[in-house]
Write a protein that holds these residues in place. Structure first.
Motif, short mmCIF file in Angstrom:
data_model
loop_
_atom_site.label_atom_id
_atom_site.label_comp_id
_atom_site.label_asym_id
_atom_site.label_seq_id
_atom_site.Cartn_x
_atom_site.Cartn_y
_atom_site.Cartn_z
N ASN A 203 0.73 -1.15 -0.01
CA ASN A 203 -0.09 -0.07 0.08
C ASN A 203 0.70 1.32 -0.13
O ASN A 203 1.95 1.23 0.76
N TYR B 276 -13.52 6.83 1.47
CA TYR B 276 -12.75 5.49 1.61
C TYR B 276 -13.13 4.73 2.66
O TYR B 276 -12.70 3.67 2.92
N ASN C 279 -1.96 -1.16 -4.02
CA ASN C 279 -2.79 -0.04 -4.11
C ASN C 279 -1.72 1.06 -3.83
O ASN C 279 -1.39 1.38 -2.82
N THR D 3 -0.09 5.77 -8.43
CA THR D 3 -1.03 5.03 -9.62
C THR D 3 -0.79 5.99 -10.80
O THR D 3 -0.61 5.41 -11.84
N GLU E 118 -3.94 -4.70 -9.32
CA GLU E 118 -3.93 -3.53 -9.03
C GLU E 118 -5.20 -3.23 -8.23
O GLU E 118 -6.33 -3.60 -8.70
N VAL E 119 -5.25 -2.58 -6.91
CA VAL E 119 -6.50 -2.48 -6.18
C VAL E 119 -6.70 -0.80 -5.81
O VAL E 119 -5.77 -0.25 -5.39
N HIS E 120 -7.60 -0.42 -5.78
CA HIS E 120 -8.11 0.80 -5.20
C HIS E 120 -9.53 0.79 -4.41
O HIS E 120 -10.45 -0.08 -5.18
N GLN F 275 -7.25 -4.75 -12.83
CA GLN F 275 -7.39 -3.58 -12.05
C GLN F 275 -8.79 -3.99 -11.24
O GLN F 275 -9.79 -4.26 -11.85
N CYS G 159 -11.45 -1.98 -8.78
CA CYS G 159 -11.67 -0.58 -8.00
C CYS G 159 -13.09 -0.54 -7.79
O CYS G 159 -13.75 -0.78 -8.76
N TYR H 75 -9.56 -6.13 -2.03
CA TYR H 75 -8.17 -6.68 -1.68
C TYR H 75 -8.32 -8.09 -1.54
O TYR H 75 -7.28 -9.12 -1.99
#
Ligand code: DQA
Length: 146
Positions: A8, A23, A74, A79, A98-100, A123, A125, A132
């Motif tokens: 992260n 978030y 992330n 990014t 890839e994580v958001h 990805q 997101c 995750y």
């Protein structure tokens, strides 16, 4: 047992307090605990690292080559800016998801570009902390464990 590094980037240490309307209230420690439990259920080991520093993240990606079978990243705002992180991922040739937490494509224009997406297998997101776990599922399949 295959091992995955969950990395992260900047400001994610503040999850839970940082812009909760965007978030959520889940902390990074909560996410780490959920990842550890989920990875165990998939027969994988997981290591967790957060850094606010691009170079530290690059070093961690390099080091992962000899210790991990895949990456979940992330990268936060890096990014959208970091060719160096993209190059690091390309260099180690580890399958990377890839994580958001947020849906970066529904937000400001500058968040729509991801350098990491060019080198990731995919990805995820917009699904909050669940993203995750979805990334771990994807890597478990890719690494053919279970
Ligand atoms: C983020 C999205 C990024 O645009 C932002 O800079 C972050 C968090 C997310 O998880 O939604 O720090 O990566």
């Amino acid at each position: 047992m295959p091992s995955v590094l969950v990395l992260n980037g900047p400001n994610l240490n503040l999850l839970g307090q940082r812009q909760p309307e965007v978030y959520g209230r889940t902390t990074l420690a909560d996410i780490e605990a959920a990842c550890t439990a989920h990875a165990a259920s998939l027969g994988m080991d997981v290591a967790f690292l957060q850094s606010n520093h691009e170079g530290v993240m690059i070093d961690a990606i390099h080091a992962a080559k000899s210790t991990h079978g895949g990456l979940v990243i992330n990268a936060g705002a890096y990014t959208h800016t970091s060719i160096a992180l993209m190059d690091a991922v390309a260099s180690v040739e580890l399958p990377t998801v890839e994580v958001h937490l947020s849906n970066i494509h529904a937000r400001e224009e500058f968040r729509h570009t991801s350098y990491l997406a060019r080198v990731a297998i995919g990805q995820i997101c917009g699904f909050g902390p669940r993203g995750y776990l979805m990334a771990l599922d994807a890597l478990a399949e890719r690494l053919a464990v279970k």
